[in-house]
Enzyme design. Sequence first.
Site, short mmCIF file in Angstrom:
data_model
loop_
_atom_site.label_atom_id
_atom_site.label_comp_id
_atom_site.label_asym_id
_atom_site.label_seq_id
_atom_site.Cartn_x
_atom_site.Cartn_y
_atom_site.Cartn_z
N THR A 176 0.81 -1.22 0.00
CA THR A 176 0.00 0.00 0.00
C THR A 176 0.84 1.26 0.00
OG1 THR A 176 -1.61 -1.20 1.31
CG2 THR A 176 -1.83 1.18 1.29
N CYS A 194 -1.19 -18.36 20.79
CA CYS A 194 -1.35 -17.06 21.49
C CYS A 194 -0.29 -16.10 20.94
CB CYS A 194 -1.09 -17.21 22.98
SG CYS A 194 -2.25 -18.31 23.80
N THR A 211 4.25 -9.60 14.88
CA THR A 211 3.08 -10.21 14.25
C THR A 211 2.14 -9.08 13.85
OG1 THR A 211 3.23 -12.07 15.76
CG2 THR A 211 1.13 -11.78 14.68
N SER A 241 1.85 -7.88 -0.82
CA SER A 241 2.69 -8.84 -0.09
C SER A 241 2.02 -10.19 0.11
CB SER A 241 3.15 -8.25 1.24
OG SER A 241 2.12 -8.27 2.19
N SER A 242 0.75 -10.30 -0.24
CA SER A 242 0.11 -11.62 -0.19
C SER A 242 0.74 -12.55 -1.23
CB SER A 242 -1.38 -11.50 -0.48
OG SER A 242 -1.94 -10.59 0.43
N ASP A 249 0.86 -7.04 5.12
CA ASP A 249 0.21 -8.34 5.36
C ASP A 249 1.21 -9.45 5.70
OD1 ASP A 249 -2.21 -7.17 4.95
OD2 ASP A 249 -2.52 -7.96 2.93
N THR A 265 2.96 -21.70 20.19
CA THR A 265 1.62 -21.38 20.70
C THR A 265 0.86 -20.48 19.74
OG1 THR A 265 0.35 -20.29 22.44
CG2 THR A 265 2.60 -19.52 22.15
N1 ASP Z 1 -2.34 -5.91 1.02
C1 ASP Z 1 -1.27 -4.98 1.28
C2 ASP Z 1 0.03 -5.75 1.24
O1 ASP Z 1 0.34 -6.46 2.18
C3 ASP Z 1 -1.49 -4.30 2.57
C4 ASP Z 1 -0.41 -3.32 2.97
O2 ASP Z 1 0.48 -2.96 2.21
O3 ASP Z 1 -0.46 -2.88 4.10
O4 ASP Z 1 0.74 -5.68 0.28
#
Ligand code: ASP
Length: 342
Positions: free
Chosen positions: A15, A280, A167, A60-61, A92, A278
């Site tokens: 983003t 958590c 995280t 980044s997905s 992400d 974990t």
């Molecule tokens: N979907 C975006 C990414 O991880 C979200 C971001 O950049 O914050 O590339």
Amino acid sequence: MKQVPKILLIYTGGTIGMLLDFNTGALKNFNFDELLTHIPELNLLDCSIATHSFEEPLDSSNMNPEYWVKLVSIIEENYEEYDGFVVLHGSDTMSYTASALSFMMENLGKPVIFTGSQLPIGDLRTDAKENLITSMQLATMQHKGNPLISEVCLYFEYKLYRANRTTKINAQHFEAFTSLNYPPLAESGVELTINREALLVPNRRKKFTVFKKMSSGVILMKMFPGLDEHTFNHMISYSELKGLIIETYGSGNVTTKEWFLKGIAEVIERGIPVINVTQCSGGSVNMGLYETSVALKRLGVISGKDITTEAALAKLMYLLGHGISQKSFRTIFETSLRGEMT
Ligand code: ASP
């Protein structure tokens, strides 16, 4: 003439590097070469900045180990020339990439700071400018002629963290990351406060090297009420399985159903390391504390202690890639290599 620190700013996507296209109303990547025109404030920093952008910036997905290698290679090629590196990355999977790089770079003696933003840099209310400018500032900090920070970090919303302790915890808030098991390395308020005791101390006599053979064939399995025998057996019977991470309940607890424990025993007999982390976000695995984790300890499951899932995955891929023998795997995994566990 005074030598100013040289920083390489690497844009992988996300983003942060997007602008609103007024014709289409959609977000699109902007030409990174024009970065300084969009953020003229960067010209005020006491450093020289060079930029490098992925040819095709990614959400980044779509990150994966091949891109990790691409990114680490850019740092390797430029390591001698620059004093620090700032990596712009989608939030992400930022903790995964940054954790992976913390292992892939051996004897790192310079800062590699990951940052990004929740709103695009062109948005009026963007968090991108502060994140980027402070990350650059942190990367330029020196102490007795050496970089003050010599590890892989993640900077977001006024806090600098050790990257392999982080995280992503929020999809909306500017404060998108946390590090529950390790304190921030620095905080940005009216002043930039560095928590010096928390920083990793590099061994500057050892040569910086980069490891690129992260292993495939790892499975991350989350424990949940309703995981059934059939699904479980199907997963662990994968013939190419090289390492298994179980995200367990609380302090490392699992179901004590016979089919589950038998399956884990069989995986370990095949010489495949099984790691207990974990689910958590904070706290640590402590096998043997409850009856529901006693068997795991007896079977030889490795304790991830207070490691994050992201760092556990990266460490597993890294150690498997190194071909660590079954005999030493537990000792090495349970030892902190980059400050990723307590
Ligand atoms: N979907 C975006 C990414 O991880 C979200 C971001 O950049 O914050 O590339």
